[in-house]
Motif scaffolding. Structure first.
Motif, PDB file in Angstrom:
ATOM      1  N   ASP A 201       0.866  -1.214   0.096  1.00 15.35           N
ATOM      2  CA  ASP A 201      -0.013   0.118   0.087  1.00 15.35           C
ATOM      3  C   ASP A 201       0.876   1.261   0.054  1.00 15.35           C
ATOM      4  OD1 ASP A 201       0.962  -0.257   2.532  1.00 15.35           O
ATOM      5  OD2 ASP A 201      -0.907   0.285   3.439  1.00 15.35           O
ATOM      6  N   GLY A 202       2.126   0.973  -0.203  1.00 13.13           N
ATOM      7  CA  GLY A 202       2.899   2.338  -0.222  1.00 13.13           C
ATOM      8  C   GLY A 202       3.505   2.902   1.217  1.00 13.13           C
ATOM      9  N   LYS A 203       2.967   2.075   2.204  1.00 15.21           N
ATOM     10  CA  LYS A 203       3.464   2.691   3.723  1.00 15.21           C
ATOM     11  C   LYS A 203       3.903   1.155   4.134  1.00 15.21           C
ATOM     12  CE  LYS A 203       1.615   4.437   7.900  1.00 15.21           C
ATOM     13  NZ  LYS A 203       0.094   4.945   8.658  1.00 15.21           N
ATOM     14  N   PRO A 204       5.136   1.287   4.446  1.00 17.38           N
ATOM     15  CA  PRO A 204       5.844   0.108   5.058  1.00 17.38           C
ATOM     16  C   PRO A 204       5.283  -0.148   6.506  1.00 17.38           C
ATOM     17  CG  PRO A 204       7.543   1.475   3.875  1.00 17.38           C
ATOM     18  CD  PRO A 204       6.189   2.210   4.031  1.00 17.38           C
ATOM     19  N   GLU A 205       5.214  -1.413   6.882  1.00 17.29           N
ATOM     20  CA  GLU A 205       4.994  -1.987   7.977  1.00 17.29           C
ATOM     21  C   GLU A 205       6.428  -1.991   8.859  1.00 17.29           C
ATOM     22  OE1 GLU A 205       3.720  -3.583   5.210  1.00 17.29           O
ATOM     23  OE2 GLU A 205       1.682  -2.829   5.551  1.00 17.29           O
ATOM     24  N   GLN A 206       7.375  -2.140   8.264  1.00 14.18           N
ATOM     25  CA  GLN A 206       8.954  -2.139   8.947  1.00 14.18           C
ATOM     26  C   GLN A 206       9.746  -1.109   8.039  1.00 14.18           C
ATOM     27  OE1 GLN A 206      10.811  -5.732  10.033  1.00 14.18           O
ATOM     28  NE2 GLN A 206      12.635  -4.904   8.705  1.00 14.18           N
ATOM     29  N   TYR A 207      10.331  -0.319   8.813  1.00 19.37           N
ATOM     30  CA  TYR A 207      11.168   0.800   8.333  1.00 19.37           C
ATOM     31  C   TYR A 207      12.697   0.327   8.752  1.00 19.37           C
ATOM     32  CZ  TYR A 207       7.212   3.596   7.743  1.00 19.37           C
ATOM     33  OH  TYR A 207       5.947   4.162   7.031  1.00 19.37           O
ATOM     34  N   ALA A 208      13.380   0.664   7.698  1.00 19.22           N
ATOM     35  CA  ALA A 208      14.937   0.611   7.917  1.00 19.22           C
ATOM     36  C   ALA A 208      15.432   1.541   8.769  1.00 19.22           C
ATOM     37  CB  ALA A 208      15.691   0.757   6.635  1.00 19.22           C
ATOM     38  N   ALA A 209      15.003   2.481   9.086  1.00 16.25           N
ATOM     39  CA  ALA A 209      15.509   3.620  10.143  1.00 16.25           C
ATOM     40  C   ALA A 209      14.412   4.401  10.574  1.00 16.25           C
ATOM     41  CB  ALA A 209      16.666   4.446   9.220  1.00 16.25           C
ATOM     42  N   ALA A 210      14.579   5.200  11.703  1.00 11.35           N
ATOM     43  CA  ALA A 210      13.767   6.044  12.399  1.00 11.35           C
ATOM     44  C   ALA A 210      14.666   7.254  12.361  1.00 11.35           C
ATOM     45  CB  ALA A 210      13.496   5.803  13.606  1.00 11.35           C
ATOM     46  N   LEU A 211      14.270   8.179  11.299  1.00 15.01           N
ATOM     47  CA  LEU A 211      14.848   9.616  11.224  1.00 15.01           C
ATOM     48  C   LEU A 211      14.228  10.641  11.403  1.00 15.01           C
ATOM     49  CD1 LEU A 211      16.921   8.982   7.593  1.00 15.01           C
ATOM     50  CD2 LEU A 211      17.753   9.178  10.038  1.00 15.01           C
ATOM     51  N   ALA A 212      14.387  11.254  12.735  1.00 12.60           N
ATOM     52  CA  ALA A 212      13.564  12.038  13.320  1.00 12.60           C
ATOM     53  C   ALA A 212      13.953  13.523  12.418  1.00 12.60           C
ATOM     54  CB  ALA A 212      13.776  12.774  14.703  1.00 12.60           C
ATOM     55  N   ASP A 213      12.790  14.286  12.088  1.00 13.36           N
ATOM     56  CA  ASP A 213      12.869  15.487  11.363  1.00 13.36           C
ATOM     57  C   ASP A 213      12.404  16.951  12.182  1.00 13.36           C
ATOM     58  OD1 ASP A 213      10.097  15.525  10.887  1.00 13.36           O
ATOM     59  OD2 ASP A 213      10.275  14.205   9.339  1.00 13.36           O
ATOM     60  N   HIS A 214      12.118  16.721  13.610  1.00 17.20           N
ATOM     61  CA  HIS A 214      11.883  18.151  14.395  1.00 17.20           C
ATOM     62  C   HIS A 214      11.933  17.557  15.789  1.00 17.20           C
ATOM     63  CE1 HIS A 214       8.017  16.070  14.206  1.00 17.20           C
ATOM     64  NE2 HIS A 214       7.816  16.782  15.305  1.00 17.20           N
ATOM     65  N   THR A 215      12.251  18.389  16.605  1.00 19.22           N
ATOM     66  CA  THR A 215      12.060  18.286  18.146  1.00 19.22           C
ATOM     67  C   THR A 215      13.056  16.917  18.579  1.00 19.22           C
ATOM     68  OG1 THR A 215       9.552  18.743  17.728  1.00 19.22           O
ATOM     69  CG2 THR A 215      10.641  18.040  20.103  1.00 19.22           C
ATOM     70  N   THR A 216      14.366  17.205  18.162  1.00 16.84           N
ATOM     71  CA  THR A 216      15.000  16.122  18.354  1.00 16.84           C
ATOM     72  C   THR A 216      16.599  16.591  18.191  1.00 16.84           C
ATOM     73  OG1 THR A 216      15.891  13.861  17.585  1.00 16.84           O
ATOM     74  CG2 THR A 216      15.257  15.832  15.446  1.00 16.84           C
ATOM     75  N   VAL A 217      17.487  15.878  18.725  1.00 18.27           N
ATOM     76  CA  VAL A 217      18.958  16.205  18.614  1.00 18.27           C
ATOM     77  C   VAL A 217      19.219  16.487  16.823  1.00 18.27           C
ATOM     78  CG1 VAL A 217      19.927  15.307  20.612  1.00 18.27           C
ATOM     79  CG2 VAL A 217      19.777  13.742  18.688  1.00 18.27           C
ATOM     80  N   PRO A 218      20.033  17.283  16.558  1.00 17.63           N
ATOM     81  CA  PRO A 218      20.241  17.464  15.055  1.00 17.63           C
ATOM     82  C   PRO A 218      20.903  16.283  14.096  1.00 17.63           C
ATOM     83  CG  PRO A 218      21.766  18.775  16.354  1.00 17.63           C
ATOM     84  CD  PRO A 218      20.854  17.893  17.246  1.00 17.63           C
ATOM     85  N   ILE A 219      20.229  15.320  13.939  1.00 14.04           N
ATOM     86  CA  ILE A 219      21.010  14.112  13.315  1.00 14.04           C
ATOM     87  C   ILE A 219      20.600  14.646  11.800  1.00 14.04           C
ATOM     88  CG2 ILE A 219      20.256  12.114  12.439  1.00 14.04           C
ATOM     89  CD1 ILE A 219      21.360  12.280  15.607  1.00 14.04           C
ATOM     90  N   TYR A 220      19.784  14.888  11.199  1.00 10.53           N
ATOM     91  CA  TYR A 220      19.902  15.356   9.641  1.00 10.53           C
ATOM     92  C   TYR A 220      21.106  16.369   9.313  1.00 10.53           C
ATOM     93  CZ  TYR A 220      15.725  13.276   7.649  1.00 10.53           C
ATOM     94  OH  TYR A 220      14.925  12.572   7.038  1.00 10.53           O
ATOM     95  N   GLN A 221      20.973  17.495  10.709  1.00 15.85           N
ATOM     96  CA  GLN A 221      22.116  18.548  10.257  1.00 15.85           C
ATOM     97  C   GLN A 221      23.483  17.582  10.088  1.00 15.85           C
ATOM     98  OE1 GLN A 221      19.519  18.341  12.214  1.00 15.85           O
ATOM     99  NE2 GLN A 221      18.961  20.543  12.863  1.00 15.85           N
ATOM    100  N   MET A 222      23.431  16.848  11.107  1.00 13.07           N
ATOM    101  CA  MET A 222      24.706  15.923  11.388  1.00 13.07           C
ATOM    102  C   MET A 222      25.049  15.080  10.036  1.00 13.07           C
ATOM    103  SD  MET A 222      25.728  12.496  13.460  1.00 13.07           S
ATOM    104  CE  MET A 222      24.918  11.536  12.027  1.00 13.07           C
ATOM    105  N   LEU A 223      24.098  14.713   9.353  1.00 11.52           N
ATOM    106  CA  LEU A 223      24.402  14.100   7.996  1.00 11.52           C
ATOM    107  C   LEU A 223      25.019  15.147   6.669  1.00 11.52           C
ATOM    108  CD1 LEU A 223      21.043  11.811   7.938  1.00 11.52           C
ATOM    109  CD2 LEU A 223      23.456  11.141   8.488  1.00 11.52           C
ATOM    110  N   LEU A 224      24.714  16.307   7.053  1.00 13.85           N
ATOM    111  CA  LEU A 224      25.172  17.185   5.976  1.00 13.85           C
ATOM    112  C   LEU A 224      26.722  17.379   5.873  1.00 13.85           C
ATOM    113  CD1 LEU A 224      22.682  20.143   6.210  1.00 13.85           C
ATOM    114  CD2 LEU A 224      22.422  18.175   4.970  1.00 13.85           C
ATOM    115  N   TRP A 225      27.328  16.861   7.019  1.00 15.14           N
ATOM    116  CA  TRP A 225      28.436  16.925   7.266  1.00 15.14           C
ATOM    117  C   TRP A 225      29.365  16.021   6.492  1.00 15.14           C
ATOM    118  CZ3 TRP A 225      28.262  17.424  13.506  1.00 15.14           C
ATOM    119  CH2 TRP A 225      27.755  18.730  13.639  1.00 15.14           C
ATOM    120  N   GLY A 226      28.457  14.889   6.126  1.00 13.82           N
ATOM    121  CA  GLY A 226      29.081  13.963   5.481  1.00 13.82           C
ATOM    122  C   GLY A 226      29.548  14.087   3.994  1.00 13.82           C
ATOM    123  N   THR A 227      29.204  15.125   3.347  1.00 14.60           N
ATOM    124  CA  THR A 227      29.652  15.558   2.147  1.00 14.60           C
ATOM    125  C   THR A 227      30.498  16.841   2.170  1.00 14.60           C
ATOM    126  OG1 THR A 227      27.436  16.737   1.844  1.00 14.60           O
ATOM    127  CG2 THR A 227      27.674  14.636   0.700  1.00 14.60           C
ATOM    128  N   GLY A 228      30.846  17.136   3.251  1.00 14.81           N
ATOM    129  CA  GLY A 228      31.568  18.713   3.633  1.00 14.81           C
ATOM    130  C   GLY A 228      30.493  19.689   3.547  1.00 14.81           C
TER     131      GLY A 228
END
Length: 437
Positions: A201-228
């Motif tokens: 149905d396009g909505k997984p029952e199981q996800y590979a990862a849990a990536l928070a996109d608000h109200t969290t420690v800045p994980i997405y921002q950290m990932l930006l460092w991976g390309t400089g």
């Protein structure tokens, strides 16, 4: 083996005690209770605000109790409250004449208060070994609370982010349960097998990862460092959300989440923790504070450095720093640094690590001298050596994160706007926030 750092610490205490007595004598003319917090010949009192209300709280109290019992010149009196309450009260309290002398706060919040003149500089703590030999403190911790070239904090803790992976889910997906992804390409390859949409149905029952996109420690921002890339350059003065490096990283992770559906969209930090804890996501990047909850949930999980980006292997360091009220007297500032040195001594950091599960703030404590196995993992020198603090030295960090970055990220994750256009505008907004100060 003799504890050289411990000897330096005790020497620092003795010297600071001498300074305290000398300054108290000068300030005490005509007053039985002086403005140094000392009463007569009694000790200098320091009121300390902190928000360690969780499982780490008893370890904080133990070190304070040990410090108070170790000498007669300084007494630390903690006032514990939730972090949100502390931040609501701190600026007003620092501006009053009866505020706390020491406040523990996230290093990312320090520039906001330092720029208003509410905090006292602590450069002399790092200048020589008067207080302690600070060479054992990781650079990320030492400089986390710098603002405009001046140090305003001494580390209370440092928490590098690691990758947690569910070994049972890896094995069920046909992956080696002892081999987490070490690169972004490996992450993408494994994520295809770990993301399960059983009914199509396009909505997984199981996800590979849990990536928070608000109200969290800045994980997405950290990932930006991976390309400089990143949100703001290391000079704390230049927005970098529109650079080719940043856009490359954003395109990779937005594609993973939006098109490959490796993680739900709209997760808060608490949502991400719950998704991993309930076995509905196979990976999460988060700090040491989640080990207790995941243990209690009975998960069989591993810990490793987050997957390296194509150009850089950097992880996020979350740092809480001790700061000193600018209104504190010279004697109180000296007393505070005496306490900071005790807190960061070898002995105290073993107490902290064993009691909290956080790594020591020092890099010279061997893993086999720690009783808590998680402290050794998070304190791995290689992991700490690759750690970086988010938005260090940027006074408008809260506005940049909550009012600009996350709304822009959520727009592109939800397909509401072109990625390059959205983040080009976000870059202009970040630069305006920096320039405003």
């Amino acid at each position: 083996m003799p504890d050289m750092h411990g000897r330096r610490t005790r020497r620092g205490i003795a010297l600071a005690a001498g300074l305290t007595l000398a300054l108290a004598a000068c300030a005490g003319q005509g007053s039985a209770q002086d403005d140094d917090g000392a009463t007569g010949d009694g000790p200098t009192e320091l009121v300390l605000w902190h928000g360690m209300t969780g499982p780490d709280g008893p370890a904080v109290q133990q070190i304070i109790d040990d410090f108070n019992a170790s000498q007669d010149d300084v007494v630390v009196k903690p006032n514990v409250m939730p972090w949100d309450v502390l931040y609501q009260k701190v600026l007003t309290s620092l501006s009053s004449d009866d505020g706390p002398q020491v406040v523990a706060m996230s290093a990312s919040n320090v520039p906001q208060y330092a720029s208003k003149g509410a905090l006292a500089p602590v450069d002399d703590f790092y200048a020589d070994d008067t207080w302690m030999d600070t060479s054992a403190l990781p650079d990320a911790a030492k400089h986390a609370a710098d603002f405009d070239g001046t140090a305003y904090g001494v580390p209370l803790n440092i928490a590098p982010m690691t990758l947690y992976w569910n070994k049972d889910m890896f094995e069920a997906a046909g992956l080696d349960p002892e081999q987490p992804p070490t690169t972004w390409d490996e992450f993408a390859s494994m994520a295809e097998k770990l993301t399960v949409d059983e009914n199509g149905d396009g909505k997984p029952e199981q996800y590979a990862a849990a990536l928070a996109d608000h109200t969290t420690v800045p994980i997405y921002q950290m990932l930006l460092w991976g390309t400089g890339g990143g949100v703001v350059a290391d000079d704390a003065a230049t927005a970098t959300l529109d650079t080719p490096e940043t856009l490359e990283a954003l395109e990779f992770w937005v594609d993973q989440v939006r098109e490959k559906k490796v993680s739900p969209i709209g997760l808060s930090g608490a949502d991400a923790d719950k998704l991993f804890q309930t076995g509905k996501a196979a990976m999460e990047i988060v700090g040491p504070w989640m080990t207790t909850g995941f243990d209690e949930a009975g998960l069989d999980y591993g810990l490793a450095a987050p997957p390296a980006g194509p150009d850089a292997d950097v992880t996020l360091a979350d740092v809480v720093a001790f700061t000193v009220n600018a209104k504190a007297s010279d004697a109180q500032q000296d007393a505070a640094k005496t306490f900071f040195a005790y807190w960061n001594s070898v002995e105290s950091q073993k107490t902290w690590a064993d009691g909290s599960g956080f790594p020591p703030t020092r890099t010279d404590i061997p893993a086999d001298e720690l009783e808590n196995p998680y402290s050794a993992v998070f304190g791995d020198p290689e992991l700490l050596g690759s750690a970086k603090v988010y938005l260090a030295g940027v006074p408008s960090s809260g506005t940049i994160t909550d009012s600009i970055f996350y709304p822009a990220l959520q727009r592109v994750l939800n397909g509401d706007g072109d990625l390059t256009e959205v983040f080009t505008q976000a870059n202009a907004d970040v630069q305006a926030a920096i320039d405003k100060g």
